[in-house]
Design a protein around this motif. Structure first.
Motif, PDB file in Angstrom:
ATOM      1  N   ILE A   1      10.522   5.653  -0.333  1.00  0.00           N
ATOM      2  CA  ILE A   1      10.120   7.015   0.025  1.00  0.00           C
ATOM      3  C   ILE A   1      10.180   7.859  -1.241  1.00  0.00           C
ATOM      4  O   ILE A   1      11.219   7.947  -1.898  1.00  0.00           O
ATOM      5  N   THR A   2       9.028   8.432  -1.600  1.00  0.00           N
ATOM      6  CA  THR A   2       8.934   9.166  -2.861  1.00  0.00           C
ATOM      7  C   THR A   2       8.767  10.669  -2.695  1.00  0.00           C
ATOM      8  O   THR A   2       8.932  11.414  -3.657  1.00  0.00           O
TER       9      THR A   2
ATOM     10  N   SER B   1       0.827  -1.204   0.000  1.00  0.00           N
ATOM     11  CA  SER B   1       0.000   0.000   0.000  1.00  0.00           C
ATOM     12  C   SER B   1       0.860   1.253   0.000  1.00  0.00           C
ATOM     13  O   SER B   1       2.055   1.212   0.243  1.00  0.00           O
ATOM     14  N   ARG B   2       0.190   2.357  -0.225  1.00  0.00           N
ATOM     15  CA  ARG B   2       0.843   3.659  -0.130  1.00  0.00           C
ATOM     16  C   ARG B   2       0.619   4.166   1.294  1.00  0.00           C
ATOM     17  O   ARG B   2      -0.499   4.188   1.790  1.00  0.00           O
ATOM     18  N   PHE B   3       1.708   4.566   1.942  1.00  0.00           N
ATOM     19  CA  PHE B   3       1.647   5.080   3.301  1.00  0.00           C
ATOM     20  C   PHE B   3       2.039   6.550   3.309  1.00  0.00           C
ATOM     21  O   PHE B   3       2.923   6.973   2.561  1.00  0.00           O
TER      22      PHE B   3
ATOM     23  N   GLY C   1       5.203  17.641   9.148  1.00  0.00           N
ATOM     24  CA  GLY C   1       6.058  16.963   8.184  1.00  0.00           C
ATOM     25  C   GLY C   1       5.293  15.784   7.620  1.00  0.00           C
ATOM     26  O   GLY C   1       4.574  15.097   8.350  1.00  0.00           O
ATOM     27  N   ILE C   2       5.423  15.557   6.320  1.00  0.00           N
ATOM     28  CA  ILE C   2       4.731  14.463   5.646  1.00  0.00           C
ATOM     29  C   ILE C   2       5.741  13.751   4.756  1.00  0.00           C
ATOM     30  O   ILE C   2       6.462  14.390   3.990  1.00  0.00           O
ATOM     31  N   THR C   3       5.779  12.422   4.862  1.00  0.00           N
ATOM     32  CA  THR C   3       6.674  11.611   4.044  1.00  0.00           C
ATOM     33  C   THR C   3       5.865  10.491   3.416  1.00  0.00           C
ATOM     34  O   THR C   3       5.196   9.733   4.116  1.00  0.00           O
ATOM     35  N   VAL C   4       5.932  10.381   2.097  1.00  0.00           N
ATOM     36  CA  VAL C   4       5.139   9.399   1.360  1.00  0.00           C
ATOM     37  C   VAL C   4       5.996   8.188   0.996  1.00  0.00           C
ATOM     38  O   VAL C   4       7.122   8.325   0.517  1.00  0.00           O
ATOM     39  N   ILE C   5       5.431   7.005   1.257  1.00  0.00           N
ATOM     40  CA  ILE C   5       6.056   5.734   0.871  1.00  0.00           C
ATOM     41  C   ILE C   5       5.170   5.102  -0.195  1.00  0.00           C
ATOM     42  O   ILE C   5       3.968   4.929   0.007  1.00  0.00           O
ATOM     43  N   GLU C   6       5.772   4.776  -1.311  1.00  0.00           N
ATOM     44  CA  GLU C   6       5.035   4.107  -2.381  1.00  0.00           C
ATOM     45  C   GLU C   6       5.848   2.923  -2.876  1.00  0.00           C
ATOM     46  O   GLU C   6       7.031   3.069  -3.207  1.00  0.00           O
TER      47      GLU C   6
END
Length: 177
Positions: free
Chosen positions: A32-33, A2-4, A23-28
């Motif tokens: 980490i994207t 999933s995308r977190f 702060g926001i960090t996207v995992i796809e």
């Protein structure tokens, strides 16, 4: 996978009902994207303790957007995956209070996972403080800086998944109304 969307907030005072930074960090797909950071004008007083902890005060946020102004920018990110936070009940609670205090409707509830709760199963018998886990995994951390904390949360989540943890079994639902 999933995308977190790992996120972390800093607060201006002990009420924990407003944020002074996010702060926001996207995992796809296990990578980490994206990283996002913004100060937030909480339109509230700052306690000495919070200022000492985060380095954020009235002067720091003078030209920062308020939560409703920032929400229009970050809502697409926050809606793009399962939320994740280190000690998620705190961050989810601040988010809920900001949404409700400003009359911003997002959705009834949000799916999230907590890396503290997950870590207690993955690494039993050790402290699950963010700085301790970062030392353990060799992750760089500028503690109590929302961008660094969200990025560290994402890195820790990836370590847990790489170690074989099934993130799906830790997903919960948080009521936002």
């Amino acid at each position: 996978m999933s995308r977190f969307v790992a996120f972390d907030v800093e607060t201006p005072n002990r009420l924990n009902s407003r944020m002074s930074a996010i702060g926001i960090t996207v995992i796809e797909d296990g990578v980490i994207t994206e990283d996002f950071y913004s100060l937030v004008d909480p339109e509230a007083h700052f306690d000495y303790f919070n200022t000492k902890l985060t380095g954020i005060n009235e002067d720091t946020v003078r030209d920062a957007p308020t939560f409703p102004e920032l929400w229009t920018e970050i809502e697409p990110l926050m809606s793009s995956g399962i939320l994740a936070a280190h000690n998620a009940v705190f961050d989810m609670g601040v988010l809920k209070k900001c949404l409700n205090d400003y009359g911003v409707f997002w959705k009834q509830s949000a799916r999230y996972l907590c890396t503290v709760q997950m870590g207690r199963r993955v690494l039993p018998g050790m402290s699950h403080k963010l700085n301790v886990l970062c030392d353990y995994y060799g992750i760089s951390l500028d503690h109590h800086h929302a961008a660094s904390d969200s990025h560290a949360c994402a890195e820790i989540l990836l370590r847990y998944i790489d170690a074989g943890a099934n993130a799906g079994q830790y997903i919960r639902t948080y009521s936002l109304v």
